[in-house]
Enzyme design. Structure first.
Site, PDB file in Angstrom:
ATOM      1  N   GLY A 180     -36.674  17.439 -41.704  1.00 33.73           N
ATOM      2  CA  GLY A 180     -36.777  17.832 -40.316  1.00 33.73           C
ATOM      3  C   GLY A 180     -37.404  19.200 -40.149  1.00 33.73           C
ATOM      4  O   GLY A 180     -37.964  19.507 -39.109  1.00 33.73           O
ATOM      5  N   VAL A 184     -41.230  18.744 -48.748  1.00 37.02           N
ATOM      6  CA  VAL A 184     -40.776  19.041 -50.104  1.00 37.02           C
ATOM      7  C   VAL A 184     -41.809  18.485 -51.073  1.00 37.02           C
ATOM      8  O   VAL A 184     -42.190  17.309 -50.978  1.00 37.02           O
ATOM      9  CB  VAL A 184     -39.391  18.441 -50.383  1.00 37.02           C
ATOM     10  CG1 VAL A 184     -38.918  18.823 -51.776  1.00 37.02           C
ATOM     11  CG2 VAL A 184     -38.381  18.906 -49.337  1.00 37.02           C
ATOM     12  N   LYS A 199     -39.661  23.452 -51.206  1.00 37.13           N
ATOM     13  CA  LYS A 199     -39.666  23.104 -49.787  1.00 37.13           C
ATOM     14  C   LYS A 199     -40.427  24.179 -49.027  1.00 37.13           C
ATOM     15  O   LYS A 199     -40.131  25.371 -49.152  1.00 37.13           O
ATOM     16  CB  LYS A 199     -38.238  22.992 -49.263  1.00 37.13           C
ATOM     17  CG  LYS A 199     -38.150  22.487 -47.833  1.00 37.13           C
ATOM     18  CD  LYS A 199     -36.713  22.210 -47.448  1.00 37.13           C
ATOM     19  CE  LYS A 199     -36.629  21.562 -46.085  1.00 37.13           C
ATOM     20  NZ  LYS A 199     -35.248  21.223 -45.711  1.00 37.13           N
ATOM     21  N   ASP A 437     -26.400  17.522 -41.754  1.00 39.10           N
ATOM     22  CA  ASP A 437     -27.354  16.414 -41.880  1.00 39.10           C
ATOM     23  C   ASP A 437     -27.075  15.618 -43.150  1.00 39.10           C
ATOM     24  O   ASP A 437     -27.988  15.306 -43.908  1.00 39.10           O
ATOM     25  CB  ASP A 437     -28.786  16.948 -41.884  1.00 39.10           C
ATOM     26  CG  ASP A 437     -29.808  15.852 -41.583  1.00 39.10           C
ATOM     27  OD1 ASP A 437     -29.388  14.778 -41.116  1.00 39.10           O
ATOM     28  OD2 ASP A 437     -31.005  16.066 -41.825  1.00 39.10           O
TER      29      ASP A 437
END
Length: 626
Positions: A180, A184, A199, A437
């Site tokens: 989101g 990566v 990332k 998440d």
């Protein structure tokens, strides 16, 4: 006239006020002549810069821009090195200059912090290279034409490679996924030859508060050390320049017709083109809700690999084309042409009667090159996710008849995975962190023993993204936004989807959905979507209740609508789910922590005793006769 009438009214008002009070104002020490309005002159033939000013000169307001201030700080540091060769004294000169500029209100102390030292180093290298190029150009032939501009621009990519730690130290191999808040990548370190996951998060329009929040949370992630947390190595910030059109006007081009709304909403770096995003941090790619609305909010394909190729052709002011590619879902190559506005620093002729008229050119908005910050987080490489494991389990469960012959369906294997997941969640909650998440795609299985690793922590600065991210669709309707609803639809708690406050118990809802998915094989994606959606209404599959009653019970408890009624990670570890094995492990961990504390206390006491004995021995030595 306006000036005289205003002065008359002001005098009458003062007179009325004085009469009401009954006091007479003393005569002024100096009697200035009455002000009258300026005479009107015919200035039609006077240049604008020489015309008489009729109002006080307004000082331009400089908005706070982190990138601009970082560049100014880098220039100060560069000047300090140039004028003071000694490194120690140069550092002192730099600090003194920063303090002076801070007192003058030209800089913020935040931009002078050590966290941006690597970024300033990149700036200094770029400044040095630019000065050398300019000096060489002036020495060669200062009266030549502007053809050297194209040569300077051709070095932009090389210069970025020289000043980029990412390009210098790592070889990018493949993209692992799109989160989101960034992408990566699988990379190989050129020095040690090891593979890592990096990332990259694009920060757009960052303010001081936003950057401080990002840096603070990166430091928190660096402090997470646990067997069930993805290993963190390092992080750094770099500058990237992105060509962004301020307010793009739709142009009728055949190549644009094949672009979807999702693809057209971002440029080659994934930067959103919505106007409201200029005042908040914007991370690369779309928001989690927009990204997953077509898969995890409804039906998600097991072989869902988001790979797109889009070709962006950028018309330079010298007439050259710059091409960049990005894969599209259907694998086809599409083109998108953007016409860049002219650069005010370089004179150019940018007209073409054959391709577009002057009216078409005037309709285009100028495109500017914006410099943004790119946050890089280097992490442990984990290529197998729990999502992949569950997909393989579902496939094999349809083929296996005997459970003992199919370890993917064995309860003991799923129990081991879930236990390690809960231990990792217990650790991060103990550290005061909410993941926000949790889902199979963010949980990884590492090594031959498939040890669970929790990764892809949703940075709390995602809230900053969503403050003003009210996107608007093409037809003018308001597009769905995430606001504070961070998470994926099927795994997000009700309070997250409603946009209300959430805490660690929101993670426990996600844990409950994952628990159901671990112990309930699905034949189709439609079945999976229906079952996971039905959990919100308290519907548990009958097959799970009959086969695994304990797991079904805790799925019911963990997915309660009232967050306060959900069990915590500690309560799960102490429950009958793990047949007391987790309780034993937790007890041993607590004992180890207590023993470490006792050892530290004993060390402190021993050091105090040794110091006391040393003082006594010194006193005795002083009392002995010579």
């Amino acid at each position: 006239m306006l000036g005289g009438s205003a002065g008359t009214r002001g005098g009458e008002a003062e007179g009325d006020g004085a009469g009401a009070v009954g006091a007479v104002a003393p005569p002024p020490a100096i009697d200035f002549p009455a002000e009258v309005s300026d005479p009107k002159y015919d200035e039609s033939d006077v240049p604008a810069e020489l015309q008489v000013l009729k109002e006080p000169l307004q000082q331009p307001a400089f908005p706070f821009a982190v990138a601009n201030q970082l560049l100014l700080v880098s220039l100060l540091e560069h000047l300090s090195h140039v004028h003071e060769p000694n490194p120690l004294r140069s550092r002192q000169v730099f600090k003194l200059l920063c303090q002076t500029f801070i007192k003058m209100g030209l800089l913020s102390s935040f931009t002078c912090s050590d966290e941006f030292s690597s970024l300033r180093l990149h700036h200094n290298r770029a400044i040095t290279h630019l000065m050398r190029s300019a000096r060489e150009r002036v020495r060669q032939d200062p009266c030549a034409d502007n053809s050297h501009i194209q040569k300077i621009r051709s070095r932009e990519v090389a210069l970025e490679a020289q000043t980029s730690r990412y390009l210098n130290e790592f070889e990018e191999l493949s993209i692992l996924g799109k989160g989101g808040y960034g992408r990566v990548y699988k990379v190989r370190n050129k020095l040690d030859g090891q593979y890592y996951a990096i990332k990259k998060i694009l920060i757009k329009g960052a303010t001081k508060t936003d950057c401080m929040k990002v840096l603070r949370e990166v430091k928190v992630l660096a402090g997470l050390q646990h067997p069930n947390i993805v290993g963190y190595h390092t992080a750094w910030i770099e500058h990237v320049h992105v060509h962004v059109q301020a307010d793009r006007v739709p142009i009728q081009l055949p190549s644009l017709e094949v672009l979807s709304d999702q693809e057209e909403d971002r440029d080659q770096y994934g930067v959103k083109n919505d106007a409201s995003s200029s005042s908040s941090i914007i991370f690369a790619e779309f928001s989690p809700e927009k990204e997953k609305s077509s898969d995890e909010c409804a039906v998600e394909s097991q072989n869902n690999k988001l790979v797109n190729y889009t070709t962006n052709l950028v018309v330079r002011d010298t007439g050259e084309f710059e091409s960049s590619t990005e894969r599209q879902e259907n694998g086809s190559i599409v083109e998108r042409q953007l016409l860049f506005g002219h650069n005010s620093d370089v004179e150019e002729d940018f007209t073409s009667a054959e391709e577009s008229s002057e009216e078409d050119l005037s309709a285009l908005r100028h495109t500017e090159v914006q410099y943004h910050l790119m946050l890089h987080i280097q992490m442990q490489l984990c290529e197998l996710s729990l999502w992949d494991w569950i997909a393989e389990r579902n496939r094999r469960s349809r083929e296996c008849v005997d459970e003992s012959a199919c370890p993917y369906v064995m309860v003991s294997v799923a129990t081991k995975i879930f236990q390690e997941l809960v231990e990792g969640v217990f650790y991060i909650h103990n550290m005061g962190i909410v993941h926000r998440d949790l889902k199979p795609r963010n949980i990884f299985l590492h090594g031959p023993d498939q040890q669970v690793k929790i990764g892809d922590f949703g940075l709390a600065c995602a809230d900053i993204i969503q403050k003003n991210a009210a996107r608007t669709s093409r037809n003018g309707e308001r597009a769905p936004t995430h606001t504070s609803r961070v998470g994926t639809c099927l795994y997000a708690s009700p309070e997250q989807l409603e946009g209300s406050e959430y805490d660690a118990k929101s993670d426990m809802y996600s844990v409950g959905v994952i628990l159901l998915e671990l112990f309930q094989p699905f034949g189709t994606e439609m079945e999976r979507a229906e079952v996971l959606t039905g959990v919100r209404a308290g519907r548990i599959p009958d097959s799970l209740s009959k086969r695994c009653p304990a797991q079904a019970k805790y799925v019911q408890l963990l997915t309660r609508r009232n967050a306060s009624q959900r069990p915590s990670a500690l309560q799960l570890l102490q429950s009958e789910l793990f047949q007391n094995s987790a309780h034993v492990n937790l007890t041993l961990q607590m004992k180890i922590i207590e023993q470490e504390r006792e050892i530290e206390e004993l060390k402190k006491q021993l050091s105090l005793l040794s110091q006391a004995r040393g003082v006594r021995s010194d006193r005795r030595d002083g009392e002995l006769p010579a």
